[in-house]
Design an enzyme around this catalytic site. Structure first.
Site, PDB file in Angstrom:
ATOM      1  N   ASP A  87     -13.343  -4.473  -1.812  1.00 29.42           N
ATOM      2  CA  ASP A  87     -13.197  -4.222  -0.382  1.00 29.42           C
ATOM      3  C   ASP A  87     -14.555  -4.466   0.251  1.00 29.42           C
ATOM      4  OD1 ASP A  87     -10.614  -3.552  -0.859  1.00 29.42           O
ATOM      5  OD2 ASP A  87     -10.798  -1.436  -0.333  1.00 29.42           O
TER       6      ASP A  87
ATOM      7  N   ASP B 212       0.869  -1.178   0.000  1.00 31.38           N
ATOM      8  CA  ASP B 212       0.000   0.000   0.000  1.00 31.38           C
ATOM      9  C   ASP B 212       0.903   1.224   0.000  1.00 31.38           C
ATOM     10  OD1 ASP B 212      -2.230  -1.597   0.121  1.00 31.38           O
ATOM     11  OD2 ASP B 212      -2.499  -1.382   2.279  1.00 31.38           O
TER      12      ASP B 212
END
Length: 267
Positions: A130, A11
């Site tokens: 997600d 990330d």
């Protein structure tokens, strides 16, 4: 049987690798190029780079980072975050990535998935999901993946996990596959960063509904968690961050332990 894949996830925010818990409280986890080179040395099967604030901030992904990663590693890598158009997909692939990950734009404009697959091939299009649990009773993270009889729904979140939607995650997984996605990256927001295990029930339900590979994400804390995701959860690959970034395990260690349990691994 195809080999199972081990995929470190980076990330990236403002040029640095970060890692949080349930999408908040991020801490620094190093330079993306240096981390990528380390995972290349450890024989990771692939890498995933996610610009975690690009969609939320309504900006383009940092292509210079993509180019530098492409020059530094010899394993396939996927790039996501801020992908909104077919031109964005092309730019990322031309910069050196092997696949692009689409999340927010796929929900807002599903035809982007189809257009990308038709233009560049389904193998280049990964739809990221997600998902957060919405049990009929109050949510309790301690039962993640261990109570299949609980009446549970999973809802999709967008913009780096910052905005809820009413889109059912299981339906969206099937729809994304139908639209042309070549792979699904499924992240449990409830488990992300906890190192308490993947949401195996979410993975199993999606894997049984689609005919494309499913990458498990969110919650990896040890080899047992990965084995469970790949067997009970029926995932094709496992993605992890914390246990690799902070050197709890190496990719090679994970592969050897999973191979010892009978799973096909590239060693």
């Amino acid at each position: 049987m195809l080999a199972k894949r081990i995929i470190p996830c980076l990330d990236v925010n403002e040029g640095r690798v970060v890692k949080g818990v349930k999408y908040v409280d991020h801490v620094d986890a190093g330079d993306p190029i240096e981390q990528a080179q380390e995972y290349d040395r450890q024989m990771a099967d692939e890498l995933v780079f996610l610009d975690i604030t690009a969609s939320r901030d309504k900006r383009d992904i940092v292509l210079d980072m993509v180019r530098r990663v492409a020059e530094a590693v010899f394993i396939p890598f996927t790039v996501g975050g801020g992908v909104r158009t077919v031109q964005d997909i092309r730019d990322i692939l031309v910069a050196g990535a092997d696949k692009t990950s689409i999340m927010t734009a796929g929900i807002q404009n599903p035809s982007l998935i189809t257009e990308g697959a038709e233009r560049f091939g389904s193998q280049c299009i990964v739809v990221a999901i997600d998902a957060q649990r919405v049990p009929k009773a109050a949510r309790d993270d301690t039962y993640l993946g261990h109570n299949p009889d609980e009446e549970i729904e999973w809802k999709v979140w967008t913009h780096g996990g910052s905005q809820p939607t009413e889109v059912d995650a299981l339906w969206w997984a099937e729809e994304a596959a139908h639209l042309g996605s070549g792979e699904l990256l499924v992240t449990s927001m409830d488990a992300d960063g906890t190192k308490a295990g993947y949401d195996v029930e979410l993975l199993r339900r999606i894997s049984e509904r689609v005919g494309i590979p499913v990458v498990a994400s969110g919650g990896a804390g040890n080899v047992d968690h990965m084995y469970e995701a790949l067997t009970v959860g029926k995932a094709d690959a496992v993605l992890a961050a914390s246990i690799f970034h902070f050197r709890q395990y190496t990719v090679r260690q994970i592969k050897e332990e999973l191979a010892a349990r009978g799973l096909p691994m590239r060693l």
